[in-house]
Scaffold this motif. Structure first.
Motif, PDB file in Angstrom:
ATOM      1  N   ALA A  48     -10.125 -13.655   3.925  1.00  0.00           N
ATOM      2  CA  ALA A  48      -9.279 -13.826   5.098  1.00  0.00           C
ATOM      3  C   ALA A  48      -8.134 -14.762   4.723  1.00  0.00           C
ATOM      4  N   PHE A  49      -6.919 -14.296   4.935  1.00  0.00           N
ATOM      5  CA  PHE A  49      -5.745 -15.148   4.776  1.00  0.00           C
ATOM      6  C   PHE A  49      -5.416 -15.610   6.188  1.00  0.00           C
ATOM      7  N   VAL A  50      -5.712 -16.872   6.471  1.00  0.00           N
ATOM      8  CA  VAL A  50      -5.684 -17.386   7.841  1.00  0.00           C
ATOM      9  C   VAL A  50      -4.457 -18.265   8.047  1.00  0.00           C
ATOM     10  N   VAL A  51      -3.647 -17.895   9.028  1.00  0.00           N
ATOM     11  CA  VAL A  51      -2.443 -18.652   9.364  1.00  0.00           C
ATOM     12  C   VAL A  51      -2.574 -19.228  10.765  1.00  0.00           C
ATOM     13  N   ASN A  52      -1.767 -20.270  11.022  1.00  0.00           N
ATOM     14  CA  ASN A  52      -1.710 -20.824  12.369  1.00  0.00           C
ATOM     15  C   ASN A  52      -0.699 -20.009  13.191  1.00  0.00           C
ATOM     16  N   LYS A  53      -0.561 -20.345  14.468  1.00  0.00           N
ATOM     17  CA  LYS A  53       0.339 -19.578  15.342  1.00  0.00           C
ATOM     18  C   LYS A  53       1.787 -19.636  14.887  1.00  0.00           C
ATOM     19  N   LYS A  54       2.211 -20.774  14.367  1.00  0.00           N
ATOM     20  CA  LYS A  54       3.605 -20.917  13.926  1.00  0.00           C
ATOM     21  C   LYS A  54       3.849 -20.272  12.567  1.00  0.00           C
ATOM     22  N   ARG A  55       2.779 -19.886  11.888  1.00  0.00           N
ATOM     23  CA  ARG A  55       2.854 -19.273  10.550  1.00  0.00           C
ATOM     24  C   ARG A  55       3.415 -20.232   9.498  1.00  0.00           C
ATOM     25  N   ASN A 105      -5.940  -3.538   9.221  1.00  0.00           N
ATOM     26  CA  ASN A 105      -5.757  -2.978   7.880  1.00  0.00           C
ATOM     27  C   ASN A 105      -5.600  -4.118   6.881  1.00  0.00           C
ATOM     28  N   MET A 106      -5.898  -3.831   5.627  1.00  0.00           N
ATOM     29  CA  MET A 106      -5.749  -4.835   4.574  1.00  0.00           C
ATOM     30  C   MET A 106      -4.299  -5.304   4.488  1.00  0.00           C
ATOM     31  N   VAL A 107      -4.133  -6.576   4.185  1.00  0.00           N
ATOM     32  CA  VAL A 107      -2.799  -7.119   3.937  1.00  0.00           C
ATOM     33  C   VAL A 107      -2.535  -7.200   2.434  1.00  0.00           C
ATOM     34  N   SER A 108      -3.602  -7.136   1.641  1.00  0.00           N
ATOM     35  CA  SER A 108      -3.468  -7.234   0.194  1.00  0.00           C
ATOM     36  C   SER A 108      -4.696  -6.594  -0.460  1.00  0.00           C
ATOM     37  N   LEU A 128     -15.052  -8.843 -12.535  1.00  0.00           N
ATOM     38  CA  LEU A 128     -13.895  -8.658 -11.655  1.00  0.00           C
ATOM     39  C   LEU A 128     -14.330  -8.544 -10.207  1.00  0.00           C
ATOM     40  N   HIS A 129     -13.484  -9.075  -9.339  1.00  0.00           N
ATOM     41  CA  HIS A 129     -13.643  -8.862  -7.903  1.00  0.00           C
ATOM     42  C   HIS A 129     -12.560  -7.902  -7.451  1.00  0.00           C
ATOM     43  N   PHE A 130     -12.964  -6.806  -6.822  1.00  0.00           N
ATOM     44  CA  PHE A 130     -12.030  -5.900  -6.174  1.00  0.00           C
ATOM     45  C   PHE A 130     -11.908  -6.422  -4.749  1.00  0.00           C
ATOM     46  N   ASN A 131     -10.787  -7.085  -4.458  1.00  0.00           N
ATOM     47  CA  ASN A 131     -10.680  -7.845  -3.220  1.00  0.00           C
ATOM     48  C   ASN A 131      -9.748  -7.214  -2.196  1.00  0.00           C
ATOM     49  N   ALA A 132     -10.275  -7.065  -0.989  1.00  0.00           N
ATOM     50  CA  ALA A 132      -9.499  -6.630   0.169  1.00  0.00           C
ATOM     51  C   ALA A 132      -9.255  -7.858   1.033  1.00  0.00           C
ATOM     52  N   ALA A 133      -7.995  -8.156   1.309  1.00  0.00           N
ATOM     53  CA  ALA A 133      -7.668  -9.333   2.122  1.00  0.00           C
ATOM     54  C   ALA A 133      -7.123  -8.905   3.475  1.00  0.00           C
ATOM     55  N   TYR A 134      -7.447  -9.691   4.487  1.00  0.00           N
ATOM     56  CA  TYR A 134      -7.043  -9.413   5.860  1.00  0.00           C
ATOM     57  C   TYR A 134      -6.312 -10.620   6.433  1.00  0.00           C
ATOM     58  N   LYS A 173       0.474 -16.260  -6.874  1.00  0.00           N
ATOM     59  CA  LYS A 173       1.292 -15.050  -6.722  1.00  0.00           C
ATOM     60  C   LYS A 173       0.806 -14.208  -5.548  1.00  0.00           C
ATOM     61  N   ILE A 174      -0.492 -14.114  -5.384  1.00  0.00           N
ATOM     62  CA  ILE A 174      -1.049 -13.330  -4.276  1.00  0.00           C
ATOM     63  C   ILE A 174      -0.727 -13.997  -2.941  1.00  0.00           C
ATOM     64  N   TYR A 175      -0.882 -15.325  -2.880  1.00  0.00           N
ATOM     65  CA  TYR A 175      -0.566 -16.022  -1.635  1.00  0.00           C
ATOM     66  C   TYR A 175       0.906 -15.831  -1.268  1.00  0.00           C
ATOM     67  N   CYS A 176       1.788 -15.944  -2.255  1.00  0.00           N
ATOM     68  CA  CYS A 176       3.227 -15.734  -2.012  1.00  0.00           C
ATOM     69  C   CYS A 176       3.510 -14.317  -1.545  1.00  0.00           C
ATOM     70  N   LYS A 177       2.828 -13.358  -2.155  1.00  0.00           N
ATOM     71  CA  LYS A 177       2.988 -11.953  -1.767  1.00  0.00           C
ATOM     72  C   LYS A 177       2.626 -11.775  -0.294  1.00  0.00           C
ATOM     73  N   ILE A 178       1.505 -12.337   0.127  1.00  0.00           N
ATOM     74  CA  ILE A 178       1.076 -12.197   1.515  1.00  0.00           C
ATOM     75  C   ILE A 178       2.028 -12.927   2.452  1.00  0.00           C
ATOM     76  N   LEU A 179       2.431 -14.133   2.075  1.00  0.00           N
ATOM     77  CA  LEU A 179       3.388 -14.875   2.918  1.00  0.00           C
ATOM     78  C   LEU A 179       4.690 -14.102   3.104  1.00  0.00           C
TER      79      LEU A 179
END
Length: 183
Positions: A48-55, A105-108, A128-134, A173-179
């Motif tokens: 889970a990529f968890v953001v606050n309301k203000k993002r 749906n997945m975000v990443s 390896l982890h095949f990871n689905a992020a939401y 890199k993944i965090y930046c991609k999602i942001l």
């Protein structure tokens, strides 16, 4: 939608995701135990990529094994609903109970390397982890907890500080991609 359909239907945003999706689908075609840790080469995880309301903040945990700040997540362990897995891990690792799923749906979609390490007195070989992020939104005022067997803390981190808090270059890199997807 089942988990294989979700991966098949996922629309990659970049070459990395295109390549990872292709590898994951080929692997799924050859192995039937990818939802469990029985597959010692690679298996499904969900985050889970968890953001606050203000993002402007992301909820992260300090991962004990990797000694870094990271998103929440864990092994599917047979669960076909990968979103459910990500939300279960979010609750277990941070105590967050109130959240809003921003997209079912997945975000990443990523292949994440796991280096050999000790866990509970046992050596875990590299795999390896095949990871689905939401993408999830939560209230940053909700009380946070840690899960001592996995993490030593949970906290909200300014999006501009993720690069300083994480010591895993491939994850930054993944965090930046999602942001970039949520801006």
């Amino acid at each position: 939608m089942n988990w294989i359909e979700a991966i098949t239907n996922y629309v990659p945003c970049c070459r990395q995701e295109e390549s990872d999706k292709e590898v994951i689908l080929k692997f799924l075609d050859k192995f039937d135990d990818v939802l469990t840790r029985d597959n010692k080469l690679a298996h499904m995880t969900s985050s889970a990529f968890v953001v606050n309301k203000k993002r402007d903040k992301v909820l992260m945990i300090h991962h004990n094994i990797y000694n870094t700040w990271s998103w929440t997540g864990g092994h599917a362990d047979g669960e076909e609903n990968l979103l459910k897995t990500s939300l279960k891990e979010l609750n277990e690792e941070t105590g967050i109970k109130s959240f809003r799923i921003l997209n079912e749906n997945m975000v990443s979609l990523d292949i994440l390397p796991v280096f050999g390490h000790m866990k509970n007195g046992e050596f875990i070989s590299p795999h390896l982890h095949f990871n689905a992020a939401y993408l999830v939104e939560a209230d940053e005022t909700e009380q946070l907890i840690s899960k001592p067997d996995e993490n030593s803390g949970a906290m909200w981190i300014d999006v501009d500080e993720i690069g300083m808090r994480s010591n895993e270059e491939h994850m930054k890199k993944i965090y930046c991609k999602i942001l970039s997807k949520i801006k």
